[in-house]
Design an enzyme around this catalytic site. Structure first.
Site, PDB file in Angstrom:
ATOM      1  CG  ASP A  69      -2.184  -0.697   1.094  1.00 25.63           C
ATOM      2  OD1 ASP A  69      -2.797  -0.564   0.019  1.00 25.63           O
ATOM      3  OD2 ASP A  69      -2.596  -1.394   2.031  1.00 25.63           O
ATOM      4  CE  LYS A 174      -6.055   1.631  -1.869  1.00 26.32           C
ATOM      5  NZ  LYS A 174      -4.949   1.084  -1.093  1.00 26.32           N
ATOM      6  CG  HIS A 187      -8.789  -0.275   8.291  1.00 27.88           C
ATOM      7  ND1 HIS A 187      -9.048   0.835   7.545  1.00 27.88           N
ATOM      8  CD2 HIS A 187      -7.858  -0.987   7.617  1.00 27.88           C
ATOM      9  CE1 HIS A 187      -8.281   0.810   6.461  1.00 27.88           C
ATOM     10  NE2 HIS A 187      -7.558  -0.278   6.483  1.00 27.88           N
ATOM     11  CG  ASP A 258      -9.651  -4.168   2.064  1.00 32.62           C
ATOM     12  OD1 ASP A 258      -8.443  -4.335   2.330  1.00 32.62           O
ATOM     13  OD2 ASP A 258     -10.186  -3.061   2.034  1.00 32.62           O
TER      14      ASP A 258
END
Length: 361
Positions: A69, A174, A187, A258
């Protein structure tokens, strides 16, 4: 050591530190695994990173793919020895203040710098660009988004993608079909977006359609529920992945889950059940981050999902430049100019609110 010949499997795992342990080498040689995602904890300096990636790639043939990332702004895993990348919203501000041409030129330069610097270390893919629209209400997206206007997001993402390609990399859009409208951070929770499919198609989905048509290699779905479309989160929804993304949009690249350890995924059950549901919904590759014990649980008696396109989709994501070719590219005057211009765009406000989006050390 001779690399062993095993096709790339549908699991992307991670490693703990700066060098591989014997246990990790064994784990990464499991046929279930096909790639490795790196984090900030895996980075000490450029020389160490190059050695780590080379060691990962020496294990197998075809080589495991290595991803990270590395978007810019709050999400840049490798800092020292790399150009500090701006938050993508900076490019949207240039669009508004200086016009489309200036913004697209800068976006292409940023993509080129981002990709070439990673390519020179042997990294194949950065999970970028963020195609979410900035609706002004999702803090975890915020300035990671180019803009609030779908047309502007599309044009800037296409320019960034051209730069990535120039630096040896493909793109990963994304978070499909759009994470920018919800307040929650997936998250930590499972957000809900109550808009209809038609509303999403009129705005948030447009950049995904355009980048798909222009060769985007991968898509990462949102851990968000869109109850007007399906009661399951997008990453576990065959309606979203098989029907909307594959059939309606015609996307033929990799669909990642994810991270299956995120709170937004936990509602689906244990790791094996989460992976089974993700594959059944249409994911090609599942990400399992920060929990090697769960990777081991998943790969025990692993049943390879039927996916005849997997090998070609993995290969399409592989870097098109060797580390040597990328290093030579970085010596060119036009590249050094692009690095300087990119660095000038990055300011402290890009990382306001902290840099650790989804990061675990």
């Amino acid at each position: 050591m001779t690399a062993i010949a095993i096709p790339r499997g549908p699991v992307m795992a991670d490693v703990n530190a700066f060098v591989l342990t014997e246990e990790e080498k064994q784990r990464l040689c499991d046929p279930a695994v096909g790639g490795v995602i790196l984090f900030r904890r895996n980075f000490e300096n450029v020389a160490q990173l190059k050695a780590l990636v080379a060691d990962i790639k020496a294990l197998r043939t075809p080589e495991l793919l290595v991803a990270v990332d590395h978007e810019g702004g709050r999400v840049q895993r490798f800092i020292e020895g790399f150009t500090r990348l701006p938050a993508m919203a900076v490019l949207g501000e240039i669009w508004d203040e200086q016009g489309a041409q200036a913004a697209k030129q800068r976006a292409e330069q940023v993509g080129w710098v981002l990709a070439a610097e990673l390519s020179a270390c042997g990294v194949d893919l950065s999970f970028t660009p963020v195609l979410d629209l900035n609706w002004g209400q999702c803090a975890v997206i915020g300035n990671r988004s180019f803009h609030c206007d779908a047309a502007v997001v599309t044009e800037l993402a296409l320019a960034l993608q051209r730069g990535l390609n120039k630096g040896g990399m493909k793109s990963c859009g994304k978070h499909f079909p759009g994470h920018g409208f919800v307040e929650g951070d997936s998250h930590h929770t499972l957000p809900q977006d109550d808009r209809t499919l038609a509303q999403l198609q009129a705005a948030d989905i447009l950049p995904f359609e355009q980048l798909s048509a222009a060769g985007m290699a991968a898509v990462m779905p949102a851990h968000v529920v869109y109850p007007q479309v399906d009661g399951l989160p997008a990453g576990f929804s065959a309606k979203w992945l098989k029907q909307v993304l594959r059939q309606d949009i015609g996307f033929d690249g990799v669909i990642f889950s994810d991270d299956l350890t995120m709170e937004g995924a936990v509602s689906a059950g244990g790791i094996r059940e989460r992976a089974r549901l993700a594959f059944a919904a249409g994911c090609d590759i599942v990400l399992v981050c920060n929990r090697p014990d769960l990777v081991d649980e998943l790969r025990a008696d692993f049943e390879m999902p039927e996916n005849p396109a997997l090998a070609a989709r993995w290969q399409y994501m592989a870097n098109t430049l060797s580390a040597q070719e990328a290093s030579e590219m970085m010596q060119r005057g036009d590249f050094r100019e692009a690095q300087q211009l990119t660095a000038e765009l990055a300011t402290p406000k890009d990382v306001a609110g902290g840099v650790k989006v989804g990061e675990q050390f």
